[in-house]
Scaffold this active site. Structure first.
Site, mmCIF file in Angstrom:
data_model
loop_
_atom_site.group_PDB
_atom_site.id
_atom_site.type_symbol
_atom_site.label_atom_id
_atom_site.label_comp_id
_atom_site.label_asym_id
_atom_site.label_seq_id
_atom_site.Cartn_x
_atom_site.Cartn_y
_atom_site.Cartn_z
ATOM 1 N N SER A 427 0.953 -0.986 0.072
ATOM 2 C CA SER A 427 -0.048 -0.018 -0.191
ATOM 3 C C SER A 427 1.194 1.269 0.189
ATOM 4 O O SER A 427 0.516 2.213 -0.406
ATOM 5 C CB SER A 427 -0.644 0.102 0.683
ATOM 6 O OG SER A 427 0.173 -0.306 2.408
ATOM 7 N N HIS A 448 -2.760 -3.745 -5.253
ATOM 8 C CA HIS A 448 -3.278 -3.425 -3.254
ATOM 9 C C HIS A 448 -5.088 -3.844 -3.216
ATOM 10 O O HIS A 448 -6.038 -2.477 -3.933
ATOM 11 C CB HIS A 448 -2.995 -1.765 -3.658
ATOM 12 C CG HIS A 448 -3.336 -1.489 -2.289
ATOM 13 N ND1 HIS A 448 -3.722 0.305 -2.231
ATOM 14 C CD2 HIS A 448 -3.168 -1.963 -1.364
ATOM 15 C CE1 HIS A 448 -4.283 0.088 -0.808
ATOM 16 N NE2 HIS A 448 -3.301 -1.056 0.139
ATOM 17 N N GLU A 460 -6.750 -0.810 -5.749
ATOM 18 C CA GLU A 460 -6.001 -0.445 -6.881
ATOM 19 C C GLU A 460 -4.250 -0.947 -7.856
ATOM 20 O O GLU A 460 -4.456 -2.037 -7.258
ATOM 21 C CB GLU A 460 -4.915 0.827 -6.378
ATOM 22 C CG GLU A 460 -5.718 1.537 -5.247
ATOM 23 C CD GLU A 460 -5.543 2.752 -4.197
ATOM 24 O OE1 GLU A 460 -5.655 3.179 -4.358
ATOM 25 O OE2 GLU A 460 -4.607 2.045 -3.551
ATOM 26 N N ASN A 498 -4.578 6.455 -0.721
ATOM 27 C CA ASN A 498 -3.591 7.014 1.030
ATOM 28 C C ASN A 498 -3.229 8.040 0.343
ATOM 29 O O ASN A 498 -2.723 8.976 1.013
ATOM 30 C CB ASN A 498 -2.439 6.226 0.668
ATOM 31 C CG ASN A 498 -3.174 4.804 1.453
ATOM 32 O OD1 ASN A 498 -4.570 4.370 1.452
ATOM 33 N ND2 ASN A 498 -2.199 3.297 1.652
#
Length: 593
Positions: A427, A448, A460, A498
């Site tokens: 991540s 991800h 992702e 993120n």
């Protein structure tokens, strides 16, 4: 200021002013709606008529009650109509010149004891109050759109505001069924102060061609449970409005995260201000429409011309919660899965975790016992990566440590057959650095998943500069088959989710450090004003403060932006071993299990 707020004037009958008027009238207040535009006044009356008619049809109010509500709302074109009001709420355009002139005129019209409230979300309440002959009665009363629905109201005090005025409007907000949050005077206050920085970063991410508008929005909705993606939300708010708010925030903070992304200026000056103009980041059916229509940037269904490799079997490396969840996802989709751990015992334990998850689905009626047995039969637990010799796709889900992942990929490179796709679930680490640990970096890609993998729809898909086109196509095809939504992004820190989420969380911590607002008020503001499923401090404690700090450090190291430096309070809590729910204490304390 002890006078009951029975009669309230609302100056400015746009969308927000109309919504506030509806809330007040339905709560039993006499409402004086004022707008220099006769058409706006007529539209406000029509909107209230339509809203109350819907309420009658839904049996929420009677026809008689509807008549009473409509009778309590009167509209005027002259500001002098506010003379009898005990409270005046202005929601005119976000301009110091316009608002200051309005406050000067109100001084000569209303009673000296009347409270004057500004609905601004970007301008200084203190600066506006200074224009009044009675600055002690001026405060901010920031409703959220749509006012009849949204529960949050920010009550904004300046250093000049008298406490009785604050108490009066706070009590009013509660009587309207709203949740008032007391905040100090700074641009954006709590909710918009956190929200607009996040929206600005999303706009910059899109402008940099890092990800498509559709992928940015899908990532934040599916990865964070948000009601709208950031670019669609900017279109709803108004790109010109967002730019004004950000300019005010930047002038106060000088934080580069608040410096409006150039694309906001470009779109604003081109008149592409979002839904209200019919075009912004997206194109709409017409001005004011919420229906998105295809345009030149809409992805074409036949865009993926490259055919992926055949995937029949999948290897999952790891024995933790994420590895078990990913293995369950693949097995449910019909793939043969090899779940490999550092020992047979760990692998068996991980498979047992999957069995427990499936059993819960059976008990809830979501899965039959027969289907459970078929899924488990597709999973082979192995104590060595040698079991990956024949898999078509190998997915690692081990500790978030670059050296550990590089060593694992070096092993998979030797074990896996030529043509197998090697995917990392990192991540925050650079995928290309993991790929370079193999002799076939073209076969390596990021995949991800989000936790819990069986429930979260987002994946992702992270391609490096070395990833082959057919490897990228393979992973996208696999995502669709396992009923996940793939979004494409490049190999940089944080990817989409993120990179947008953690600066927002970090800024929330800074608000607490600066004693601007409490944990509870900030969490309430983001849930009630932004529609977030969890407040930032609830989320930080769930994610883990150590995990959050690690991601913040990665983002700061990658982008070198001072605004991304981890908040000292976060570092102190981690150093003290207060890591969130898993340790029983983070930003809040929890009962030990």
């Amino acid at each position: 200021m002890d006078t009951p707020l029975t009669t309230i004037a609302v100056v400015g009958l746009g969308t927000m002013g109309t919504g506030i008027s509806e809330v007040l009238a339905r709560a039993g207040h006499e409402v004086i709606g004022i707008d220099i535009d006769d058409a706006a006044a007529r539209q406000a009356v029509a909107a209230l008529e339509a809203a109350t008619a819907r309420a009658v049809r839904r049996e929420r109010i009677t026809q008689e009650e509807r008549g009473d509500v409509l009778a309590r709302f009167r509209t005027f074109g002259d500001l002098r109509a506010a003379a009898e009001a005990e409270l005046v709420i202005e929601v005119v355009p976000e301009s110091y010149e316009i608002k200051q002139q309005l406050f000067r005129e109100l001084d000569a019209i209303v009673s000296p004891t009347a409270i004057l409230a500004t609905g601004t979300n970007a301008l200084s309440v203190t600066r506006l109050a200074a224009e009044s002959q009675h600055p002690e009665r001026v405060l901010g009363l920031h409703f959220f759109n749509p006012a009849p629905v949204m529960k949050l109201v920010e009550v904004v005090s300046s250093v000049l505001t008298a406490p009785p005025a604050v108490e009066a409007v706070t009590e009013l907000a509660r009587s309207l069924g709203k949740e008032p949050v007391a905040v100090g005077d700074r641009p954006g206050f709590v909710a918009d102060g956190l929200l607009f920085g996040y929206l600005n970063q999303a706009a910059a991410m899109y402008e940099a061609n890092y990800a498509s508008r559709e992928d940015v929005d899908a990532a934040m909705k599916l990865g964070c449970g948000l009601p709208m993606g950031p670019l669609a939300l900017l279109d709803l708010i108004g790109i010109d409005t967002a730019r004004t708010v950000l300019e005010a925030m930047y002038s106060a903070s000088h934080d580069r995260l608040h410096a409006p992304a150039p694309i906001l200026r470009q779109l604003s000056e081109a008149g592409l201000t979002g839904r209200k103009s019919g075009r912004g980041f997206y194109t709409y059916e017409g001005s004011g429409s919420q229906t998105v229509v295809p345009d030149a940037l809409t992805p074409r269904e036949d865009a993926g011309a490259v055919t992926g490799r055949t995937v029949r079997s999948v290897g999952v490396a790891g024995s933790g919660t994420m590895a078990s969840g990913i293995a369950e996802v693949f097995a449910k989709a019909g793939y043969d899965v090899v779940l490999a751990a550092r020992s047979q015992e760990k692998a068996d334990t991980a498979k047992g975790r999957i069995a427990g998850s499936l059993e819960r689905s059976v008990s809830k009626g979501r899965l039959t016992a027969e289907a459970r047995d078929e899924i488990l039969a597709r999973i082979t637990a192995a104590g060595s990566l040698d079991a990956f010799a024949d898999v078509d796709l190998a997915v690692e889900a081990v500790a978030e440590d670059l050296a550990v992942k590089q060593q694992l990929f070096g092993t998979m490179d030797k074990v896996c057959k030529p043509g197998a796709v090697l995917a990392t679930t990192t991540s925050s680490l650079p995928v290309v650095a993991i790929a370079r640990a193999t002799s076939r970096p073209q076969d390596v890609i990021g995949m991800h998943f989000f936790n819990p993998a069986p429930a979260m729809k987002l994946v992702e898909v992270v391609r490096t500069v070395l990833t082959a086109d057919d490897v990228h196509a393979t992973v996208r095809e696999v995502c669709v088959r396992v009923r996940k939504h793939p979004v494409d992004c490049g190999d940089r820190a944080g990817f989409i989710v993120n990179a947008l989420l953690f600066p927002y969380l970090n800024n929330a911590i800074k608000m607490v450090e600066e004693h601007y607002a409490s944990l509870d008020d900030i969490d309430a503001a983001m849930k009630l004003g932004g529609g977030y499923p969890m407040g930032p401090f609830e989320l930080l404690d769930v994610v883990g403060l150590d995990v959050s700090l690690a991601i913040e450090k990665v983002l700061h190291n990658e982008f070198r932006d001072p605004g991304l430096a981890p908040a000292p309070l976060l570092e102190h809590l981690v150093a003290a071993g207060c890591l969130g729910r898993k340790t029983g204490r983070g930003f809040r304390e929890y009962a030990r299990r």
